[in-house]
Motif scaffolding. Sequence first.
Motif, PDB file in Angstrom:
ATOM      1  N   ASP A 195       0.817  -1.212   0.000  1.00  0.00           N
ATOM      2  CA  ASP A 195       0.000   0.000   0.000  1.00  0.00           C
ATOM      3  C   ASP A 195       0.850   1.260   0.000  1.00  0.00           C
ATOM      4  O   ASP A 195       0.433   2.299   0.501  1.00  0.00           O
ATOM      5  CB  ASP A 195      -0.946   0.018   1.208  1.00  0.00           C
ATOM      6  N   GLY A 196       2.039   1.179  -0.527  1.00  0.00           N
ATOM      7  CA  GLY A 196       2.856   2.371  -0.690  1.00  0.00           C
ATOM      8  C   GLY A 196       4.067   2.464   0.213  1.00  0.00           C
ATOM      9  O   GLY A 196       4.789   3.447   0.178  1.00  0.00           O
ATOM     10  N   GLY A 197       4.279   1.470   1.050  1.00  0.00           N
ATOM     11  CA  GLY A 197       5.476   1.479   1.897  1.00  0.00           C
ATOM     12  C   GLY A 197       5.411   2.543   2.973  1.00  0.00           C
ATOM     13  O   GLY A 197       4.335   2.920   3.437  1.00  0.00           O
ATOM     14  N   ASP A 198       6.559   3.038   3.357  1.00  0.00           N
ATOM     15  CA  ASP A 198       6.687   3.988   4.458  1.00  0.00           C
ATOM     16  C   ASP A 198       6.028   5.320   4.099  1.00  0.00           C
ATOM     17  O   ASP A 198       6.461   6.022   3.197  1.00  0.00           O
ATOM     18  CB  ASP A 198       8.160   4.198   4.778  1.00  0.00           C
ATOM     19  N   GLN A 199       4.965   5.663   4.835  1.00  0.00           N
ATOM     20  CA  GLN A 199       4.238   6.894   4.572  1.00  0.00           C
ATOM     21  C   GLN A 199       4.283   7.846   5.762  1.00  0.00           C
ATOM     22  O   GLN A 199       3.572   8.843   5.807  1.00  0.00           O
ATOM     23  CB  GLN A 199       2.784   6.571   4.219  1.00  0.00           C
ATOM     24  N   ARG A 200       5.126   7.517   6.751  1.00  0.00           N
ATOM     25  CA  ARG A 200       5.168   8.288   7.990  1.00  0.00           C
ATOM     26  C   ARG A 200       5.459   9.771   7.754  1.00  0.00           C
ATOM     27  O   ARG A 200       4.723  10.637   8.229  1.00  0.00           O
ATOM     28  CB  ARG A 200       6.207   7.704   8.944  1.00  0.00           C
ATOM     29  N   ASP A 201       6.536  10.085   7.048  1.00  0.00           N
ATOM     30  CA  ASP A 201       6.928  11.482   6.864  1.00  0.00           C
ATOM     31  C   ASP A 201       5.839  12.299   6.181  1.00  0.00           C
ATOM     32  O   ASP A 201       5.502  13.399   6.631  1.00  0.00           O
ATOM     33  CB  ASP A 201       8.231  11.586   6.074  1.00  0.00           C
ATOM     34  N   ALA A 202       5.257  11.761   5.124  1.00  0.00           N
ATOM     35  CA  ALA A 202       4.207  12.484   4.402  1.00  0.00           C
ATOM     36  C   ALA A 202       2.977  12.665   5.288  1.00  0.00           C
ATOM     37  O   ALA A 202       2.379  13.742   5.314  1.00  0.00           O
ATOM     38  CB  ALA A 202       3.833  11.733   3.126  1.00  0.00           C
ATOM     39  N   HIS A 203       2.617  11.632   6.025  1.00  0.00           N
ATOM     40  CA  HIS A 203       1.446  11.721   6.904  1.00  0.00           C
ATOM     41  C   HIS A 203       1.630  12.806   7.956  1.00  0.00           C
ATOM     42  O   HIS A 203       0.767  13.662   8.144  1.00  0.00           O
ATOM     43  CB  HIS A 203       1.184  10.375   7.586  1.00  0.00           C
ATOM     44  N   TYR A 204       2.769  12.784   8.660  1.00  0.00           N
ATOM     45  CA  TYR A 204       2.951  13.747   9.743  1.00  0.00           C
ATOM     46  C   TYR A 204       3.211  15.162   9.250  1.00  0.00           C
ATOM     47  O   TYR A 204       2.820  16.122   9.907  1.00  0.00           O
ATOM     48  CB  TYR A 204       4.035  13.272  10.715  1.00  0.00           C
ATOM     49  N   ARG A 205       3.799  15.328   8.093  1.00  0.00           N
ATOM     50  CA  ARG A 205       3.968  16.662   7.519  1.00  0.00           C
ATOM     51  C   ARG A 205       2.587  17.294   7.303  1.00  0.00           C
ATOM     52  O   ARG A 205       2.332  18.429   7.688  1.00  0.00           O
ATOM     53  CB  ARG A 205       4.747  16.553   6.203  1.00  0.00           C
TER      54      ARG A 205
END
Length: 130
Positions: free
Chosen positions: A99-109
Amino acid sequence: MGRVPRTFLTILVPFDAADRDNGCTVVYPGCYSTGPLSPEDGQYHELPPGTVDEARAVPLLFEPGGVAVFGGFTPHCSAPNVSARWRCQLYLSYNALSDGGDQRDAHYREFHAWLKTKYAEYGRTDTYFE
């Protein structure tokens, strides 16, 4: 961000007791089973009032060390902390690599930008996130 992950899991671990007075997290089980409740554009959207059935609300009342596991698309919220006590909680979110891999940075930004805007509505402009 584009594509919305289909497999998304949230784990909540309270470090402090969580109750109604200090704004415990409230979840609405079963509400996501009818499909996404907001546009599937990968952006954060606050749900408008009336979107979920308040009769389904389940307050997550916990002592430190408890744990809750729920689907990341399950509607959830927290009321303001009106007590003199802390409400520190750890939220861990997982999505499938497919489902797109690591999305942490984009989510929290995106989420921090939304929080700063909401806080500014109440004159709180001294927010800091790391």
